[in-house]
Design a protein around this motif. Structure first.
Motif, PDB file in Angstrom:
ATOM      1  N   ARG A  70     -29.372 -18.358 -77.243  1.00 24.55           N
ATOM      2  CA  ARG A  70     -28.131 -18.518 -77.436  1.00 24.55           C
ATOM      3  C   ARG A  70     -26.889 -19.788 -77.613  1.00 24.55           C
ATOM      4  O   ARG A  70     -26.573 -20.560 -78.486  1.00 24.55           O
ATOM      5  CB  ARG A  70     -27.348 -17.001 -77.004  1.00 24.55           C
ATOM      6  N   ALA A  71     -27.197 -20.269 -75.925  1.00 22.19           N
ATOM      7  CA  ALA A  71     -27.023 -21.554 -75.841  1.00 22.19           C
ATOM      8  C   ALA A  71     -27.389 -22.561 -76.563  1.00 22.19           C
ATOM      9  O   ALA A  71     -26.351 -23.643 -76.671  1.00 22.19           O
ATOM     10  CB  ALA A  71     -26.949 -21.862 -74.541  1.00 22.19           C
ATOM     11  N   ASP A  72     -28.435 -22.529 -77.051  1.00 23.32           N
ATOM     12  CA  ASP A  72     -28.712 -23.131 -78.089  1.00 23.32           C
ATOM     13  C   ASP A  72     -28.459 -22.760 -79.458  1.00 23.32           C
ATOM     14  O   ASP A  72     -27.785 -23.895 -80.638  1.00 23.32           O
ATOM     15  CB  ASP A  72     -30.524 -23.584 -78.201  1.00 23.32           C
ATOM     16  N   ALA A  73     -27.892 -22.201 -79.916  1.00 26.55           N
ATOM     17  CA  ALA A  73     -27.154 -21.839 -80.929  1.00 26.55           C
ATOM     18  C   ALA A  73     -26.076 -22.292 -81.277  1.00 26.55           C
ATOM     19  O   ALA A  73     -25.269 -22.283 -82.492  1.00 26.55           O
ATOM     20  CB  ALA A  73     -27.605 -20.334 -81.504  1.00 26.55           C
ATOM     21  N   LEU A  74     -25.106 -21.701 -79.906  1.00 22.81           N
ATOM     22  CA  LEU A  74     -23.961 -22.211 -79.794  1.00 22.81           C
ATOM     23  C   LEU A  74     -23.924 -23.732 -79.234  1.00 22.81           C
ATOM     24  O   LEU A  74     -22.339 -24.321 -80.403  1.00 22.81           O
ATOM     25  CB  LEU A  74     -23.122 -21.278 -78.757  1.00 22.81           C
ATOM     26  N   GLN A  75     -24.228 -23.811 -78.729  1.00 22.97           N
ATOM     27  CA  GLN A  75     -24.270 -25.810 -79.064  1.00 22.97           C
ATOM     28  C   GLN A  75     -24.430 -26.589 -80.425  1.00 22.97           C
ATOM     29  O   GLN A  75     -24.099 -27.274 -81.008  1.00 22.97           O
ATOM     30  CB  GLN A  75     -25.791 -26.448 -78.555  1.00 22.97           C
ATOM     31  N   GLN A  76     -25.823 -26.007 -81.075  1.00 22.44           N
ATOM     32  CA  GLN A  76     -25.641 -25.952 -82.108  1.00 22.44           C
ATOM     33  C   GLN A  76     -24.320 -26.258 -83.551  1.00 22.44           C
ATOM     34  O   GLN A  76     -23.797 -26.724 -84.428  1.00 22.44           O
ATOM     35  CB  GLN A  76     -26.880 -25.199 -83.210  1.00 22.44           C
ATOM     36  N   ARG A  77     -23.904 -25.024 -83.254  1.00 25.09           N
ATOM     37  CA  ARG A  77     -22.813 -24.629 -84.124  1.00 25.09           C
ATOM     38  C   ARG A  77     -21.603 -25.288 -83.546  1.00 25.09           C
ATOM     39  O   ARG A  77     -20.607 -25.377 -84.395  1.00 25.09           O
ATOM     40  CB  ARG A  77     -22.027 -23.304 -83.173  1.00 25.09           C
ATOM     41  N   SER A  78     -21.128 -26.032 -82.413  1.00 23.95           N
ATOM     42  CA  SER A  78     -20.336 -26.616 -82.174  1.00 23.95           C
ATOM     43  C   SER A  78     -20.829 -27.876 -82.385  1.00 23.95           C
ATOM     44  O   SER A  78     -19.239 -28.493 -83.037  1.00 23.95           O
ATOM     45  CB  SER A  78     -20.555 -26.902 -80.400  1.00 23.95           C
ATOM     46  N   GLU A  79     -21.587 -28.326 -82.630  1.00 27.73           N
ATOM     47  CA  GLU A  79     -21.777 -29.789 -82.947  1.00 27.73           C
ATOM     48  C   GLU A  79     -21.559 -29.508 -84.664  1.00 27.73           C
ATOM     49  O   GLU A  79     -20.784 -30.539 -85.353  1.00 27.73           O
ATOM     50  CB  GLU A  79     -23.420 -30.241 -83.289  1.00 27.73           C
ATOM     51  N   VAL A  80     -21.785 -28.402 -85.424  1.00 27.67           N
ATOM     52  CA  VAL A  80     -21.489 -28.155 -86.132  1.00 27.67           C
ATOM     53  C   VAL A  80     -19.224 -28.372 -86.761  1.00 27.67           C
ATOM     54  O   VAL A  80     -19.335 -28.911 -87.336  1.00 27.67           O
ATOM     55  CB  VAL A  80     -21.887 -27.373 -87.211  1.00 27.67           C
ATOM     56  N   LEU A  81     -19.091 -27.651 -85.742  1.00 30.23           N
ATOM     57  CA  LEU A  81     -17.641 -27.390 -85.352  1.00 30.23           C
ATOM     58  C   LEU A  81     -17.136 -28.590 -85.386  1.00 30.23           C
ATOM     59  O   LEU A  81     -15.925 -29.245 -86.428  1.00 30.23           O
ATOM     60  CB  LEU A  81     -17.174 -26.946 -85.082  1.00 30.23           C
ATOM     61  N   GLN A  82     -17.479 -29.474 -85.032  1.00 27.12           N
ATOM     62  CA  GLN A  82     -17.582 -30.605 -84.320  1.00 27.12           C
ATOM     63  C   GLN A  82     -16.800 -32.195 -85.843  1.00 27.12           C
ATOM     64  O   GLN A  82     -16.444 -32.254 -85.750  1.00 27.12           O
ATOM     65  CB  GLN A  82     -17.363 -31.559 -83.751  1.00 27.12           C
ATOM     66  N   GLU A  83     -18.221 -31.787 -86.292  1.00 25.90           N
ATOM     67  CA  GLU A  83     -18.655 -32.902 -87.731  1.00 25.90           C
ATOM     68  C   GLU A  83     -17.620 -31.781 -88.574  1.00 25.90           C
ATOM     69  O   GLU A  83     -16.729 -33.521 -89.376  1.00 25.90           O
ATOM     70  CB  GLU A  83     -19.905 -32.122 -87.777  1.00 25.90           C
ATOM     71  N   GLU A  84     -17.761 -30.436 -88.880  1.00 27.21           N
ATOM     72  CA  GLU A  84     -16.242 -30.118 -89.742  1.00 27.21           C
ATOM     73  C   GLU A  84     -14.635 -30.776 -89.598  1.00 27.21           C
ATOM     74  O   GLU A  84     -13.886 -31.149 -90.607  1.00 27.21           O
ATOM     75  CB  GLU A  84     -16.427 -28.250 -89.924  1.00 27.21           C
ATOM     76  N   ASN A  85     -14.577 -30.847 -88.363  1.00 22.94           N
ATOM     77  CA  ASN A  85     -13.463 -31.224 -88.185  1.00 22.94           C
ATOM     78  C   ASN A  85     -12.693 -32.879 -88.024  1.00 22.94           C
ATOM     79  O   ASN A  85     -11.811 -32.881 -88.510  1.00 22.94           O
ATOM     80  CB  ASN A  85     -13.442 -31.142 -86.510  1.00 22.94           C
ATOM     81  N   GLY A  86     -13.560 -33.513 -87.662  1.00 26.50           N
ATOM     82  CA  GLY A  86     -14.554 -34.738 -88.226  1.00 26.50           C
ATOM     83  C   GLY A  86     -13.748 -35.161 -89.535  1.00 26.50           C
ATOM     84  O   GLY A  86     -12.672 -36.046 -89.770  1.00 26.50           O
ATOM     85  N   THR A  87     -14.332 -34.022 -90.150  1.00 31.20           N
ATOM     86  CA  THR A  87     -14.373 -34.215 -91.861  1.00 31.20           C
ATOM     87  C   THR A  87     -13.036 -33.727 -92.577  1.00 31.20           C
ATOM     88  O   THR A  87     -11.798 -34.043 -92.814  1.00 31.20           O
ATOM     89  CB  THR A  87     -15.108 -32.781 -92.618  1.00 31.20           C
ATOM     90  N   LEU A  88     -12.237 -32.251 -91.339  1.00 29.20           N
ATOM     91  CA  LEU A  88     -10.989 -32.657 -91.996  1.00 29.20           C
ATOM     92  C   LEU A  88      -9.723 -33.328 -91.383  1.00 29.20           C
ATOM     93  O   LEU A  88      -8.859 -33.332 -91.698  1.00 29.20           O
ATOM     94  CB  LEU A  88     -10.534 -31.243 -91.381  1.00 29.20           C
ATOM     95  N   GLN A  89     -10.473 -33.901 -90.150  1.00 24.67           N
ATOM     96  CA  GLN A  89      -9.183 -34.892 -89.983  1.00 24.67           C
ATOM     97  C   GLN A  89      -9.342 -36.600 -90.813  1.00 24.67           C
ATOM     98  O   GLN A  89      -8.246 -36.727 -90.881  1.00 24.67           O
ATOM     99  CB  GLN A  89      -9.498 -35.438 -87.895  1.00 24.67           C
ATOM    100  N   LYS A  90      -9.908 -36.222 -91.379  1.00 26.19           N
ATOM    101  CA  LYS A  90     -10.192 -37.991 -92.314  1.00 26.19           C
ATOM    102  C   LYS A  90      -9.545 -37.029 -94.023  1.00 26.19           C
ATOM    103  O   LYS A  90      -8.882 -37.422 -94.030  1.00 26.19           O
ATOM    104  CB  LYS A  90     -11.677 -37.839 -92.853  1.00 26.19           C
TER     105      LYS A  90
END
Length: 102
Positions: A70-90
């Motif tokens: 579960r922690a690994d899945a949440l970490q992966q989800r967090s990384e995806v969301l961070q990438e999406e956030n970066g894209t949204l900021q751009k």
């Protein structure tokens, strides 16, 4: 007769002493057997407790593994969301620039 009586008396005393010594040995053996039986019962109880603890350990390990997944899945989800956030900021910056150009 007197001598025979004295010899028999001496033999009787020796037999009594031997019987007393044997009785003490028997008591010691019986005590040792009781102690061994108690120790065996304690060992069996400890083995049963150990079995329960091993089962608990296995269940806890499974739970730990599930939590790690579960922690690994949440970490992966967090990384995806961070990438999406970066894209949204751009995208947000690009929209600001366009708006400012208008």
């Amino acid at each position: 007769n007197e001598r025979t009586l004295q010899e028999l008396t001496a033999q009787l005393c020796a037999s009594k002493e031997e019987a007393s010594a044997l009785e003490k040995e028997v008591e010691a053996v019986l005590h040792a057997r009781r102690s061994m039986a108690e120790a065996t019962a304690q060992i069996e109880a400890l083995q049963q407790e150990n079995d329960v603890l091993q089962q608990d350990k296995g269940a806890l390990q499974q739970e730990k593994d599930a939590l790690q997944q579960r922690a690994d899945a949440l970490q992966q989800r967090s990384e995806v969301l961070q990438e999406e956030n970066g894209t949204l900021q751009k995208d947000k910056e690009l929209l600001r620039e366009r708006r400012d150009d208008l």
